[in-house]
Design a protein around this motif. Structure first.
Motif, PDB file in Angstrom:
ATOM      1  N   HIS A  11      -9.656  -3.705   9.840  1.00 29.54           N
ATOM      2  CA  HIS A  11     -11.211  -4.172   9.084  1.00 29.54           C
ATOM      3  C   HIS A  11     -11.279  -5.345   8.765  1.00 29.54           C
ATOM      4  O   HIS A  11     -12.427  -5.987   8.864  1.00 29.54           O
ATOM      5  CB  HIS A  11     -11.347  -3.009   8.386  1.00 29.54           C
ATOM      6  CG  HIS A  11     -11.693  -1.656   9.067  1.00 29.54           C
ATOM      7  ND1 HIS A  11     -13.043  -1.313   9.302  1.00 29.54           N
ATOM      8  CD2 HIS A  11     -10.815  -0.538   9.200  1.00 29.54           C
ATOM      9  CE1 HIS A  11     -13.120  -0.124  10.001  1.00 29.54           C
ATOM     10  NE2 HIS A  11     -11.784   0.271   9.765  1.00 29.54           N
TER      11      HIS A  11
ATOM     12  N   LYS B 166     -12.410   4.029   2.950  1.00 32.03           N
ATOM     13  CA  LYS B 166     -10.921   3.790   2.526  1.00 32.03           C
ATOM     14  C   LYS B 166     -10.728   4.666   1.190  1.00 32.03           C
ATOM     15  O   LYS B 166      -9.648   5.203   1.072  1.00 32.03           O
ATOM     16  CB  LYS B 166     -10.751   2.330   2.342  1.00 32.03           C
ATOM     17  CG  LYS B 166     -10.227   1.632   3.509  1.00 32.03           C
ATOM     18  CD  LYS B 166      -8.748   1.926   3.622  1.00 32.03           C
ATOM     19  CE  LYS B 166      -8.310   2.316   5.254  1.00 32.03           C
ATOM     20  NZ  LYS B 166      -8.542   1.197   5.989  1.00 32.03           N
TER      21      LYS B 166
ATOM     22  N   TYR C 191       0.867  -1.081   0.260  1.00 29.82           N
ATOM     23  CA  TYR C 191      -0.011  -0.311   0.004  1.00 29.82           C
ATOM     24  C   TYR C 191       0.965   1.224   0.048  1.00 29.82           C
ATOM     25  O   TYR C 191       0.432   2.355  -0.452  1.00 29.82           O
ATOM     26  CB  TYR C 191      -1.050  -0.003   1.264  1.00 29.82           C
ATOM     27  CG  TYR C 191      -2.141  -0.722   1.137  1.00 29.82           C
ATOM     28  CD1 TYR C 191      -2.135  -1.903   0.189  1.00 29.82           C
ATOM     29  CD2 TYR C 191      -3.177  -0.650   1.886  1.00 29.82           C
ATOM     30  CE1 TYR C 191      -3.375  -2.661   0.165  1.00 29.82           C
ATOM     31  CE2 TYR C 191      -4.359  -1.418   1.831  1.00 29.82           C
ATOM     32  CZ  TYR C 191      -4.418  -2.393   0.792  1.00 29.82           C
ATOM     33  OH  TYR C 191      -5.673  -3.178   0.854  1.00 29.82           O
TER      34      TYR C 191
ATOM     35  N   TYR D  96     -16.996   0.363   3.957  1.00 24.66           N
ATOM     36  CA  TYR D  96     -15.495   0.076   4.029  1.00 24.66           C
ATOM     37  C   TYR D  96     -15.007   0.666   2.742  1.00 24.66           C
ATOM     38  O   TYR D  96     -13.844   1.482   2.706  1.00 24.66           O
ATOM     39  CB  TYR D  96     -15.138  -1.291   4.279  1.00 24.66           C
ATOM     40  CG  TYR D  96     -13.702  -1.431   4.106  1.00 24.66           C
ATOM     41  CD1 TYR D  96     -12.661  -1.139   5.295  1.00 24.66           C
ATOM     42  CD2 TYR D  96     -13.287  -2.048   2.841  1.00 24.66           C
ATOM     43  CE1 TYR D  96     -11.337  -1.490   4.891  1.00 24.66           C
ATOM     44  CE2 TYR D  96     -11.832  -2.117   2.642  1.00 24.66           C
ATOM     45  CZ  TYR D  96     -11.021  -1.916   4.091  1.00 24.66           C
ATOM     46  OH  TYR D  96      -9.558  -2.105   3.762  1.00 24.66           O
TER      47      TYR D  96
ATOM     48  N   LEU E 139     -14.156   5.423  10.163  1.00 20.96           N
ATOM     49  CA  LEU E 139     -13.476   4.102  10.292  1.00 20.96           C
ATOM     50  C   LEU E 139     -13.173   3.716  11.532  1.00 20.96           C
ATOM     51  O   LEU E 139     -13.262   2.656  12.006  1.00 20.96           O
ATOM     52  CB  LEU E 139     -11.967   4.729   9.801  1.00 20.96           C
ATOM     53  CG  LEU E 139     -11.743   4.505   8.235  1.00 20.96           C
ATOM     54  CD1 LEU E 139     -10.537   5.160   7.876  1.00 20.96           C
ATOM     55  CD2 LEU E 139     -12.020   3.191   7.720  1.00 20.96           C
TER      56      LEU E 139
ATOM     57  N   LEU F 242      -2.975   3.735   6.972  1.00 23.66           N
ATOM     58  CA  LEU F 242      -4.472   3.016   6.426  1.00 23.66           C
ATOM     59  C   LEU F 242      -4.447   1.651   6.300  1.00 23.66           C
ATOM     60  O   LEU F 242      -5.116   0.883   6.134  1.00 23.66           O
ATOM     61  CB  LEU F 242      -4.429   4.065   5.323  1.00 23.66           C
ATOM     62  CG  LEU F 242      -5.087   5.295   5.614  1.00 23.66           C
ATOM     63  CD1 LEU F 242      -5.037   6.185   4.307  1.00 23.66           C
ATOM     64  CD2 LEU F 242      -6.434   5.459   6.211  1.00 23.66           C
TER      65      LEU F 242
ATOM     66  N   ALA G 287      -5.562   2.974  -3.090  1.00 26.70           N
ATOM     67  CA  ALA G 287      -7.128   3.070  -2.816  1.00 26.70           C
ATOM     68  C   ALA G 287      -8.016   1.914  -3.549  1.00 26.70           C
ATOM     69  O   ALA G 287      -8.444   1.164  -2.871  1.00 26.70           O
ATOM     70  CB  ALA G 287      -7.305   4.349  -3.430  1.00 26.70           C
TER      71      ALA G 287
ATOM     72  N   SER H  67      -4.982  -0.237   9.177  1.00 27.66           N
ATOM     73  CA  SER H  67      -6.398   0.095   9.362  1.00 27.66           C
ATOM     74  C   SER H  67      -7.097  -1.040   8.710  1.00 27.66           C
ATOM     75  O   SER H  67      -8.165  -1.391   9.169  1.00 27.66           O
ATOM     76  CB  SER H  67      -6.682   1.413   9.365  1.00 27.66           C
ATOM     77  OG  SER H  67      -7.763   1.479   8.368  1.00 27.66           O
ATOM     78  N   SER H  68      -6.632  -1.067   7.315  1.00 27.84           N
ATOM     79  CA  SER H  68      -7.500  -2.047   6.504  1.00 27.84           C
ATOM     80  C   SER H  68      -7.466  -3.522   6.978  1.00 27.84           C
ATOM     81  O   SER H  68      -8.355  -4.247   6.898  1.00 27.84           O
ATOM     82  CB  SER H  68      -7.078  -1.663   5.011  1.00 27.84           C
ATOM     83  OG  SER H  68      -6.268  -2.805   4.540  1.00 27.84           O
TER      84      SER H  68
ATOM     85  N   ALA I  88      -7.382  -1.333  -1.719  1.00 27.04           N
ATOM     86  CA  ALA I  88      -7.953  -1.425  -0.263  1.00 27.04           C
ATOM     87  C   ALA I  88      -9.614  -1.673  -0.348  1.00 27.04           C
ATOM     88  O   ALA I  88     -10.128  -1.845   0.591  1.00 27.04           O
ATOM     89  CB  ALA I  88      -7.690  -0.243   0.569  1.00 27.04           C
ATOM     90  N   THR I  89     -10.103  -1.296  -1.440  1.00 30.19           N
ATOM     91  CA  THR I  89     -11.489  -1.326  -1.577  1.00 30.19           C
ATOM     92  C   THR I  89     -11.890  -2.683  -2.478  1.00 30.19           C
ATOM     93  O   THR I  89     -12.508  -3.584  -1.644  1.00 30.19           O
ATOM     94  CB  THR I  89     -12.073  -0.156  -2.424  1.00 30.19           C
ATOM     95  OG1 THR I  89     -11.551   0.048  -3.615  1.00 30.19           O
ATOM     96  CG2 THR I  89     -11.678   1.192  -1.578  1.00 30.19           C
TER      97      THR I  89
ATOM     98  N   TYR J  96      -6.885   6.636  15.048  1.00 33.82           N
ATOM     99  CA  TYR J  96      -7.783   7.443  13.751  1.00 33.82           C
ATOM    100  C   TYR J  96      -7.820   8.884  14.679  1.00 33.82           C
ATOM    101  O   TYR J  96      -7.816  10.040  13.710  1.00 33.82           O
ATOM    102  CB  TYR J  96      -9.204   6.991  13.891  1.00 33.82           C
ATOM    103  CG  TYR J  96      -9.094   5.513  13.215  1.00 33.82           C
ATOM    104  CD1 TYR J  96      -8.670   5.503  11.750  1.00 33.82           C
ATOM    105  CD2 TYR J  96      -9.601   4.260  13.677  1.00 33.82           C
ATOM    106  CE1 TYR J  96      -8.746   4.096  11.225  1.00 33.82           C
ATOM    107  CE2 TYR J  96      -9.904   3.348  13.050  1.00 33.82           C
ATOM    108  CZ  TYR J  96      -9.143   3.190  11.783  1.00 33.82           C
ATOM    109  OH  TYR J  96      -9.309   1.784  11.065  1.00 33.82           O
TER     110      TYR J  96
END
Lengths: 185, 647, 100, 494
Positions: free
Chosen positions: D314, D347, D240, D343, D391, D307, D249, D310-311, D252-253, D433
């Motif tokens: 999640h 993201k 990433y 999400y 988030l 991030l 991006a 964080s992903s 991550a999606t 966050y």
């Protein structure tokens, strides 16, 4: 057990395993690529003993032919076939080796000891036609059963082609970046 | 009968929300002068207050049971979970809303003077209005879900306002601490909400809190729900062990401390427990937990308050202690008494905070009470208001604080809950300590010795935009108690009368038999005696030279004892009460704050950081290490899934 | 006929050698070769099982895997050539700009 | 004979449209000066048409899932909804890509074409009813991503990201293929549609069948790699960080969502009968994933890596929905789909802010560089703040509902301990966050943090950020919008 089969299996599997070991142990990358070809061809011979003649041919042409040649080509292009540096992360290799051996031995033993295939949904009935692995059979399987998968494979090849072009395109340094613009992400 | 206002509950939170929108977004930056933004903010809160008054008037004239919630639109309609956007204006939320909008209005007016020299009043009033809207949403919500939205919203605003002066490092840290400690409580609330949904299949109050639904739930589940809800309440209402954020929250502007961290938001926890009274009444163990946590918090916080030297921190600990009283009342089933104390507390505590703010305003931002003193001469109006509020919180009859506190003490005493006498004793000790620390504060700040008098001479009285709200709150602190909760005859207890719908459940282990007038009078007399003695002793002792206190603390004060009889009394008091109390309060402060809870919190944080650092170090950027991790995972997966054959 | 389990054993051994190769080799090109060995082992297993179930459909999967392997090798080699241009080495352990 | 009725072409329509658009973009991109515009328009039109196609495939509530392409493709609302979520990710990739392609105009064709091809792969994964199709879909997703990650060919970091991703991804594919082969050995079929609810499968999927046990484990390695589950997650931060930010991006999606949809189809649906076998290990993976990621993120200072962690965290939370699937398939599918959409929005928006920041300053974007953003760029700070709070799971943002529903599914399925751990983890996660918000709103920009340039206009990136933030709030205020559709999608899995 038919002896020719067993002999053929014994020789080619031994060769495949030896060659595989050679691939990962050779210091010379050209040798590694050549051993890879040996391993792949021996696997192709194993396909022959498994009534998959067409696949055996493809294995030799595509894998041993095209892919290994690609490897050789790049190794020679870059001209760095000798591995000079000493391994600084030997512990990694040792731990990895141990784990992988546990893994391999475990799986192999378990699968050998486990129940044979056929416990699942498809149980072979005496009326079934034996598999011969001809081009016709494969073509039927691909176009009748795996039509969607076939289309997806074509897209994969398209993506790879486009990607290789994008990656290998030689542009003069800075030509992609417009002067004065900063911070290309 | 067709009512004019009943359908328009939405107007109450609407006005502050509109004000926030206007101040935050609509008004162009260039025109955001103090006059404009404060007019918008005060006007919106005033509108909200008026709406609340009208609605309450209609509600009072409505003589049938509890009103039904008003549904506005389908909010969440997803599978099993159906929650409309509905607001409920019943006696409980009416009382709370009146208190919030009324006190809020006065504090908004006061802020206009207090924030006159702040460079960014637009942001301040936006946050303040947003807070009002969220608080009112919390109070008017008809489901746990909508309530949670308000619950989180007020937390967010509180956090923004604590850190309002963001150039101050300490303010940032305090804001962060408040947010994170509150998150722990919120997690409890969230878990409780899920358990409620799992148990009752609904999140609406009328479906969850009905007796029929509660009878079907298993006791274990009820205990889990009530205990987790209480965890949420301890976070928001700063009860042990989650009280640590509130004293630090005093870093925010003083009107914020008055509105959010004394009068309104911190009572949200009490509101939740009272709202769920049906659940707590059905679950004895959780009620006992509430009562014990409440009384222990009340006692410890008042001990700690004795040793504080920052004027706002004393008041903060006093808030924690008073909230403990409210939870104690909830725990013994005296829900109306708890709400009465919420209301009177809002009056006198807001008055105290605004008085403190006024004193700070007059002395140029001084908050250390050892460096104040003598303000009585130069700031007479502030002094009078503060004095009245002190009398009220200390429990001097017949002021508001006395009425509500006495009612709680009475209920605790006659409660059928087994160790009622122990609880009562602890509560009466707390009442004594309350009088002591409040009058210590008052004496040191507004009177004090000669040196202090000189210091005070430089101060100046605050403008009337600040003192008038102060006076009004002081007036409320005098009459608020008797007006709302006249203890005798029972028929004239206005709040009891108004909230009769709640009395049905409000008498679970609060005994039916109140012990008659004699007992009530006796208990009131004891409470009054305790309060008066505490107040007089503290005032007389601390009015003298401050050095004496310090000397005493160093055990050098024996000479004074022998000199005069007067001092002998003081001395006795010092040795018997203040000495141990100071020591004890130090100890309590150390154990519960610095070393104990803060220690645990910081320790846990440190461990988490260490662990995080260690895990980060694993991320060595070496692809082969990553591959090895994958192999380890693969081996573990195969071994686990094939465990049936292996072991 | 050679029993299925023998083929399975060979496939497992080849797969394991591939895994060891990925972990033990430092030159990116050889790692790519080791990955080819892993895919090849999967193919062998499929072909052996195809015989067991008399399923030409399973054999067809091998065909797809061949194509995928070729695509992966082509892309991988393109990236490796780039890497050599940027760093002048093929050592995977030298690829460590981003960490923590 | 196979069924070559109308159903197969209809079911494949979204993929076909996207493939054509990809081809047009790839070829059109080479057409000199006009190329980039052609590629962009082609991908926009392709995405719009595909969305329309998907909408037309949406079936009524009472319908049953249909099988096409000799049962290798399943047409149900679950797959259609998931595909729409992937399209959302692709739209954001296209919008954010503009900022990147401004400097790399010659790559426009490849960028758009590969994004679309990867999206085709995701749709194939979501609609797969056959492990072979799923495998090929995953490869079709991966190969474009390997290339996209290394698109900045002169950037050593980008090259490193792409190399790592490729080597580890191919390593994972090796496991995946071997796993599929073993599962074929266990059941004699690769069709998930055959495996769902077949009584004979009870025997095949019993703990005594080692082909199944080892096969399922290796399948989980392959899918877990794509989903970024511990311990197959270690590539995520590096890739990433190194990849061009619009590509990060995108990764991550959609791709992450696709991995979870496939995981749901395989474990939540096909292997639901063998739940007692795999529940324990997925439980442990969920806990490890959340905890490891959250702890590692605490000290992270680089925004893209933050991030990334964080992903991962999640991903651990979404795993709860898969775990709950055997108990309540429809409900957990609904929760999963909602989570995936929320999400993706959060993201994409958050990475969009990084894209926007990188237009103003060179190199890595650290949290420190956000200092004082609230006073410099209040609008952008507000959007980022909304996304961060979402988030963190603060209501009334979409992220809150996503978490709440997944937790409540897990609770209803009896995972009390797991839910408590997840809630604790979300409390820990709030810490990092919040650091972003604190930096923007409560810290002053130091001299070193001043942007080196004014924000040069990248309107589509700004539009993307605002779109993401606005939708996050909208879905947060009215979650029913998405949730009802998700419910209809889940209902078909009953």
């Amino acid at each position: 057990m038919a002896w020719p089969h067993v002999t053929c299996f014994g020789i080619s599997s031994a060769l495949a395993i030896t060659a595989a070991v050679m691939v990962v142990t050779r210091r010379n990358a050209v040798h590694a690529a050549l051993w890879l070809a040996v391993a792949l061809v021996s696997t192709g011979v194993l396909y022959l003993t498994l009534s998959a003649q067409f696949l055996a041919v493809l294995q030799v042409i595509i894998y041993a032919g095209a892919i290994v040649v690609l490897f050789l080509f790049v190794v020679m292009l870059l001209n760095v076939n000798e591995d000079q540096a000493t391994d600084r992360r030997r512990w990694l290799a040792v731990v990895g080796l141990a784990l992988a051996l546990v893994w391999g031995a475990g799986t192999a033993l378990l699968l050998l000891a486990g129940p044979p295939a056929g416990t699942g949904l498809v149980v072979r009935t005496p009326g079934d036609v034996a598999l011969r692995g001809t081009a016709e059979e494969l073509a039927r399987a691909v176009f009748e059963h795996h039509a969607l998968a076939f289309e997806l494979v074509s897209l994969i090849l398209l993506a790879a082609m486009a990607g290789v072009i994008a990656l290998a395109r030689r542009t003069p340094r800075g030509a992609e970046e417009i002067p004065g613009k900063r911070g290309s992400p | 009968m067709d009512f004019l206002w009943t359908k328009h509950i939405w107007l109450i939170p609407f006005w502050p929300a509109l004000g926030a929108l206007a101040n935050g977004v609509l008004i162009p930056r260039a025109r955001k002068t103090l006059d404009v933004v404060s007019t918008v903010a005060i006007g919106s809160v005033a509108m909200s207050f008026l709406c609340t008054v009208f609605l309450t008037a209609e509600l009072a004239s409505l003589r049938i049971g509890n009103p039904a919630p008003v549904e506005y639109f389908r909010w969440i309609d997803a599978g099993d979970l159906r929650v409309p956007f509905a607001l409920l204006f019943d006696p409980l939320s009416a009382t709370m809303c009146l208190m919030v909008t009324g006190v809020g209005l006065l504090i908004h007016i006061y802020s206009m003077g207090y924030m006159a020299h702040d460079p960014d009043p637009g942001r301040f009033f936006t946050y303040l209005n947003l807070f009002m809207a969220m608080m009112l949403l919390l109070l008017l919500a008809d489901s746990f879900l909508l309530m949670f939205v308000g619950w989180e919203g007020v937390g967010l605003c509180s956090y923004l306002l604590i850190g309002f002066w963001h150039r101050k490092e300490s303010a940032n840290r305090a804001g962060l601490k408040a947010f994170l400690v509150n998150r722990v409580g919120d997690a409890g609330f969230l878990m409780a909400m899920m358990l409620i949904f799992v148990t009752f299949g609904s999140l609406r109050f009328d479906e969850v809190l009905s007796n029929a639904a509660i009878r079907q739930a298993s006791p274990t589940m009820l205990f889990a729900i009530t205990a987790l809800l209480f965890v949420g309440a301890t976070g928001k209402s700063a009860q042990l062990p989650l009280h640590v954020w509130l004293p630090d929250a005093m870093e925010g502007p003083t009107p914020v401390s008055a509105l959010i961290h004394a009068a309104t938001m911190v009572t949200a926890g009490v509101y939740v427990v009272v709202r769920c009274a049906a659940l707590y009444s059905a679950e004895g163990a959780a009620s006992a937990l509430v009562a014990w946590i409440g009384v222990i918090t009340a006692l410890l916080a008042s001990l700690i308050a004795l040793a504080q030297t920052d004027i706002k921190r004393v008041l903060a600990y006093s808030t924690i202690s008073q909230l403990g009283y409210m939870f104690l009342a909830c725990g013994v089933g005296a829900y109306v008494a708890a709400i009465l104390h919420v209301v009177t507390h809002a009056f006198f505590k807001a008055c105290l905070f605004l008085g403190a703010g006024s004193a700070m305003h007059g002395t140029g931002g001084q908050t250390d009470i050892r460096k104040m003193g003598g303000l009585a001469k130069t700031m007479p109006r502030t002094t009078v208001a503060f004095w009245i509020a002190c009398l009220s919180i200390a429990g001097i009859a017949p002021l508001a604080g006395f009425v509500s506190k006495d009612e709680i003490l009475h209920h605790v005493f006659v409660s059928t809950y087994a160790p009622a006498r122990t609880l009562w004793t602890l509560a009466i000790i707390t009442a004594f300590l309350t009088a002591v620390y409040m009058f210590r504060l008052f004496a040191l700040t507004f009177h004090g010795d000669e040196q202090a008098m000189k210091r005070g001479a430089h101060a100046h009285e605050s403008p009337s935009v600040m003192t008038i709200p102060l006076m009004m709150l002081a007036a409320l602190a005098i009459v608020g108690g008797l007006a709302l909760g006249l203890p005798y005859p029972p028929g004239l207890h206005l709040l009891n009368h108004f909230m009769r719908g709640w009395l049905i459940i409000g008498r679970h282990h609060g005994a039916e038999d109140t012990g008659g007038l004699g007992l009530a009078l006796a208990l009131a007399a004891i409470a009054l005696a305790v309060a008066v003695s505490g107040a007089v002793l503290a005032f007389r002792f601390f009015r003298g030279p401050y050095r004496r206190v310090e000397l005493l603390q160093r055990r050098l004060g024996f000479a004074y004892t022998l000199l005069s009889r007067k001092l002998y009394i003081d001395e006795l008091y010092d040795i018997v009460i203040v000495g141990p109390a100071v020591g004890l309060s130090r100890l309590a402060a150390d154990v519960t704050d610095t070393r104990g809870i803060d220690g645990i919190v910081h320790g846990a944080a440190a461990i988490a950081y260490r662990a995080g650092e260690g895990l980060r170090r694993l991320q060595t950027s070496h692809t082969r290490v990553y591959a090895l991790a994958m192999l380890v995972g693969a081996v573990a997966l195969v071994l686990y899934l094939a465990r049936g054959m292996l072991f | 006929m050679v029993p299925l389990s023998w083929y399975v054993a060979v496939a497992c051994v080849l797969f394991t050698i591939g895994v060891i190769g990925v972990l033990a080799c430092r030159r990116t090109i050889v790692i790519l070769m080791a990955i080819e060995l892993m895919l090849n082992a999967g193919n062998l297993l499929l072909v052996a099982l195809a015989r067991e179930f008399w399923s030409a459909q399973a054999q067809a999967i091998v065909l797809f895997v061949l194509a995928v392997a070729a695509a992966e090798v082509a892309v991988g080699l393109a990236i490796i050539v780039r890497m050599f241009e940027l760093k002048g080495t093929l050592d995977i352990d030298e690829v460590n700009l981003m960490k923590w | 004979m196979p069924d070559f009725g109308l159903l197969s072409p209809i079911a494949a329509m979204p993929m076909a449209i996207l493939s054509v658009a990809a081809l047009v973009a790839l070829v059109g991109g080479t057409l000199g000066r006009r190329g980039p515009a052609i590629a962009r328009i082609s991908s926009m039109v392709g995405l719009a048409l595909t969305a329309a196609g998907l909408a037309s495939l949406w079936a009524d509530r009472g319908s049953r899932a249909l099988l096409a392409f000799t049962d290798t493709l399943v047409l149900d609302n679950f797959g259609v909804f998931a595909s729409a979520a992937f399209l959302l990710g692709a739209v954001f990739a296209v919008l954010l890509g503009d900022a990147y392609l401004r400097d790399h105009a010659r790559l426009a064709g490849e960028y758009h074409g590969l994004v679309l091809l990867a999206t085709v792969g995701m749709i194939a994964m979501a609609m797969a009813s056959d492990l072979v199709v799923a495998f090929l879909g995953l490869e079709l997703l991966s190969i474009p991503l390997y290339i996209l990650a290394g698109l900045s060919a002169r950037d050593a970091r980008s090259n490193e990201a792409s190399l790592k991703y490729l080597l580890l991804g191919a390593f994972g594919s090796g496991f995946l293929l071997f796993g599929i082969a073993l599962l074929f050995g266990a059941t004699g079929t690769t069709l998930l549609s055959d495996m769902v609810g077949d009584p004979r499968l009870r025997m095949a999927l019993s703990p005594a069948n080692l082909y199944f046990a080892a096969g399922a484990a290796m399948l989980l390695v392959g899918i877990g790699f794509k989903a970024g589950l511990v311990p197959f997650h270690m590539w995520v931060p590096d890739v990433y960080q190194g990849a061009p930010t619009p590509v990060s991006a995108f990764m991550a999606t959609g791709p992450k969502a696709a991995a979870f949809v496939l995981l749901f189809r395989v474990f939540g649906q096909a292997f639901a009968g063998a739940a007692e076998q795999w529940t324990g290990i997925l439980w442990a993976m969920a806990v490890a994933t959340m905890t490891v990621a959250n702890l590692a993120a605490l000290r992270q200072t680089e925004l893209k890596r933050l991030l990334a962690y964080s992903s991962i965290s999640h991903a651990g939370t979404i795993l709860l929905a898969v775990l709950a699937a055997p108990k309540d398939r429809a409900g957990s599918a609904q929760a999963l789909l909602f989570y995936v959409v929320a999400y993706a929005l959060m993201k994409a928006g958050a990475f969009g802010v990084v894209v926007w920041l990188q237009r103003q300053q060179e190199g890595d974007v650290s949290i420190a560089s956000l200092r004082g953003l609230a006073s410099r760029q209040p609008g952008m700070a507000l959007a980022m703040g909304v996304l961060m709070f979402s988030l963190a799971g603060v209501p009334p943002m979409a992220g809150f509902w996503a978490k709440a529903w997944v937790f409540s599914e897990a609770l209803q399925a009896g995972f009390l301990g797991l839910t408590i751990l997840a809630v604790i983890n979300s409390v820990v996660a709030a810490r990092y966050y919040l650091r972003v918000v604190v930096a923007m709103y409560m810290e002053e920009a130091g001299a070193a943090d001043q942007p080196t340039a004014e924000p040069s206009g990248c309107p589509s990136a700004i539009a993307a950020i605002w779109l993401a933030a606005a939708l996050t709030v909208l879905i947060g205020l009215v979650p029913g919008l998405v949730f009802v559709l998700g419910g209809q999608a889940g209902a078909m899995l009953r």
